[in-house]
Motif scaffolding. Sequence first.
Motif, PDB file in Angstrom:
ATOM      1  N   GLY A 145       8.427  57.336  51.659  1.00 31.10           N
ATOM      2  CA  GLY A 145       9.548  57.447  50.730  1.00 31.10           C
ATOM      3  C   GLY A 145      10.857  57.680  51.455  1.00 31.10           C
ATOM      4  N   SER A 146      10.846  58.594  52.429  1.00 34.30           N
ATOM      5  CA  SER A 146      12.051  58.875  53.205  1.00 34.30           C
ATOM      6  C   SER A 146      12.495  57.653  54.001  1.00 34.30           C
ATOM      7  CB  SER A 146      11.777  60.043  54.154  1.00 34.30           C
ATOM      8  OG  SER A 146      12.841  60.235  55.065  1.00 34.30           O
ATOM      9  N   ALA A 147      11.534  56.963  54.613  1.00 35.23           N
ATOM     10  CA  ALA A 147      11.870  55.813  55.459  1.00 35.23           C
ATOM     11  C   ALA A 147      12.466  54.661  54.661  1.00 35.23           C
ATOM     12  CB  ALA A 147      10.624  55.347  56.205  1.00 35.23           C
ATOM     13  N   THR A 175      10.292  64.089  44.360  1.00 32.35           N
ATOM     14  CA  THR A 175      11.721  64.300  44.114  1.00 32.35           C
ATOM     15  C   THR A 175      12.587  63.089  44.454  1.00 32.35           C
ATOM     16  OG1 THR A 175      11.843  65.383  46.282  1.00 32.35           O
ATOM     17  CG2 THR A 175      11.574  66.799  44.368  1.00 32.35           C
ATOM     18  N   PHE A 176      11.955  61.984  44.847  1.00 29.11           N
ATOM     19  CA  PHE A 176      12.732  60.781  45.150  1.00 29.11           C
ATOM     20  C   PHE A 176      13.315  60.167  43.877  1.00 29.11           C
ATOM     21  CE2 PHE A 176       9.889  60.725  48.928  1.00 29.11           C
ATOM     22  CZ  PHE A 176      10.873  60.737  49.897  1.00 29.11           C
ATOM     23  N   VAL A 180      12.417  54.542  44.958  1.00 29.07           N
ATOM     24  CA  VAL A 180      11.149  55.195  45.311  1.00 29.07           C
ATOM     25  C   VAL A 180      10.694  56.056  44.141  1.00 29.07           C
ATOM     26  CG1 VAL A 180       9.983  56.760  46.900  1.00 29.07           C
ATOM     27  CG2 VAL A 180      11.793  55.257  47.750  1.00 29.07           C
ATOM     28  N   ARG A 181       9.427  55.870  43.707  1.00 29.29           N
ATOM     29  CA  ARG A 181       8.882  56.718  42.658  1.00 29.29           C
ATOM     30  C   ARG A 181       7.463  57.137  43.006  1.00 29.29           C
ATOM     31  NH1 ARG A 181       9.111  51.423  42.779  1.00 29.29           N
ATOM     32  NH2 ARG A 181      10.826  51.418  41.285  1.00 29.29           N
ATOM     33  N   ALA A 182       7.023  58.277  42.446  1.00 30.62           N
ATOM     34  CA  ALA A 182       5.706  58.830  42.748  1.00 30.62           C
ATOM     35  C   ALA A 182       4.865  58.939  41.480  1.00 30.62           C
ATOM     36  CB  ALA A 182       5.847  60.207  43.386  1.00 30.62           C
ATOM     37  N   PRO A 449      14.630  68.461  41.661  1.00 27.10           N
ATOM     38  CA  PRO A 449      13.790  68.333  40.460  1.00 27.10           C
ATOM     39  C   PRO A 449      12.591  67.413  40.686  1.00 27.10           C
ATOM     40  CG  PRO A 449      15.792  67.014  40.242  1.00 27.10           C
ATOM     41  CD  PRO A 449      15.941  67.812  41.497  1.00 27.10           C
ATOM     42  N   ASP A 450      11.520  67.671  39.942  1.00 30.95           N
ATOM     43  CA  ASP A 450      10.280  66.889  40.009  1.00 30.95           C
ATOM     44  C   ASP A 450      10.436  65.641  39.141  1.00 30.95           C
ATOM     45  OD1 ASP A 450       7.738  65.817  39.761  1.00 30.95           O
ATOM     46  OD2 ASP A 450       6.738  67.746  39.556  1.00 30.95           O
ATOM     47  N   ASN A 451      10.304  64.469  39.755  1.00 26.82           N
ATOM     48  CA  ASN A 451      10.421  63.201  39.026  1.00 26.82           C
ATOM     49  C   ASN A 451       9.103  62.429  38.971  1.00 26.82           C
ATOM     50  OD1 ASN A 451      13.300  63.450  38.657  1.00 26.82           O
ATOM     51  ND2 ASN A 451      13.533  62.933  40.825  1.00 26.82           N
ATOM     52  N   SER A 452       7.976  63.097  39.267  1.00 31.31           N
ATOM     53  CA  SER A 452       6.693  62.386  39.319  1.00 31.31           C
ATOM     54  C   SER A 452       6.253  61.928  37.931  1.00 31.31           C
ATOM     55  CB  SER A 452       5.624  63.276  39.934  1.00 31.31           C
ATOM     56  OG  SER A 452       5.418  64.426  39.138  1.00 31.31           O
TER      57      SER A 452
END
Length: 470
Positions: A145-147, A175-176, A180-182, A449-452
Motif C-alpha cells: 500500500g505504501s509503495a 488507513t489508506f 489503495v483500499r483494504a 481513521p480506519d477505512n477497511s
Amino acid sequence: MVYTDTRNKNVKADFKTAVLNGMNVSTGGLYIPVSFPKLPDSFVKRIPEPSFREVAFEMAKPYVEGEIPDGDLEAIIQDAYPFTAKIVPIDHVSYVLELFHGPTCAFKDFGARFMARVMSYFNRSEDQNLHILVATSGDTGSAVGSAFHNVPGIDVTILYPEGKISPLQEKQLSTFTGNVRALKVKGTFDDCQKLVKTAFTDIDLRKKFRLSSANSINISRLLPQSFYYMYSSLVVKNRIPQDSKIEDPSIIVVVPSGNFGNLTSGLIAREMGAPIRGFVAATNSNHTVPDWIATGDYNARPSVATLSNAMDVGAPSNYERIAAMYSLDEVRSMFASYWTDDEGTLSAIKGCHDKTGYTIDPHGAVAWKAWNDIRHGAMEKLLSGEKGDFKKPGLTPNIPEWAKSVPEKKAVGIILETAHPAKFGSTVVSAIGREPSMPDRLEKVMSLPDNSIPMANDYDTFKDWLTSNL
C-alpha cells in the motif's frame, strides 16, 4: 532474460509479462527465470564490499536486460531505496540483519518499492488501470500500500484476515485512501490467498480487468529481496576475520518463514554467487515445509494463528518455486529446518534480550531460537544420531551438508529480523516486561481513521465487490 513457470517449462515470457501478469493465468504456475547468472568474482570479492544500491543494480541488470535500460534501472533503484539493510553483530558469530528501516518498518518494503516502480515503468503507455490484488498475513499489505499509494494508473486491493494481525499492523493496512483500499476477510491468510489466486484464474474477471499480484507470487517482489542476502553476506564475510577470526567460515542464513518467498529470494542470491553456504528455514506452528523436508511428503493444511502472525501460512505459495528449482535431496543438503510454538517464541524474545541485550520481534525471535539451539547442541545431537520427533518443536531430523561446521565452530549465522519489534509491542512486553521504542513513522499512523471494508470469505461475494468497485 527468459522466464518460464513452475508448472510448464515450455512457457517462455519476458520480464514485463511476468511482472504484469503476476502468475501464469493458463497454468496457475509461478514465473521463474530459466537461469540465475552469477555476478563476477571481481564484484563479489571486492574490498570494501559494494554498497547496497550497487548490489541491487548489478543483481537486477540481467533480469531486466533488453527491457529496462541501465539508466532507467539505476533511477528505479535510487528512488526505491533511500534506506538500506543494516547488519548488527550480537555476539562474535551471530549477526542480525535489520530489514525494518523502510517506511513501513518491515522487510516487505525492499520488494514492494522496487516492484511498484517497475510496474509503473511498464504501465506508462497503458490506457487501462492495472489492478493489484494482494493477500497479507501482516506486513505485505502495508508495504505494498505504501509503495503504490498515489502511483498513477495503478489501483491496489489488500485482503487481510480479520482479527489475526496485530493492531498496529491493521492500522497500517486500513488507513489508506485514494487508489489503495483494504478488505478485512472473515477467515485466515490462506483464505485471503485463495480468493486472490482464484481471481487470477477467473477468465471472466480477467476479461474485465488488468490484474496483477504484489505477493511474493510476483517475481518483481521476489527478485529485489535477494539484494539484501547478497549485500549482508558480503558485509559479514568481510567482518568475520576481525570479529571471530574464523578461517573459511560457513555463513548460514536463518530465515523466519511463512509463505517462503523470503527464503526463495535467498536461494536466488546464493545461485548468483552470494557466499552463503546454507539456510535454516525457521517456522512457527505452521510447519508445512519442515514436515516436507523431514518426511518427503508435502501436505498443505489450514493455517493456525500464532504470535508470529506474518508466518501463519499453511499452504506456502513459494514451496512451488523451491520444488521447481531443486530436488528434495538438494533442499535437504542446503536447509536445516526448525519450528517452535508460541511458548518458544516468547522464551526466545526473552532469551535473546537477556543474553545479548537485543530486542527482537516475534518473527526474528523464531529465527534466533533456531540458531541458538543449533549452536548449543541441537545440531550435534542430530549428527550423533539423536533425531527426535519432527512433530514436536525443535530441529527437524535432517542433516544438511554444512552440519559439521557447527560443532567445528566454523559456522556464522545471519538472523533475519523482518519487522520492527514495536509492531508487536504487547508480545514483546509479555516477554521482557517493557515496550520497545516506537519509530515516529509508526506513531503517526495510529491516529489515522480506519477505512477497511468487511468481506465474507466467499469468492462470488469478493468477485461481485471487485466488479462493482474497480
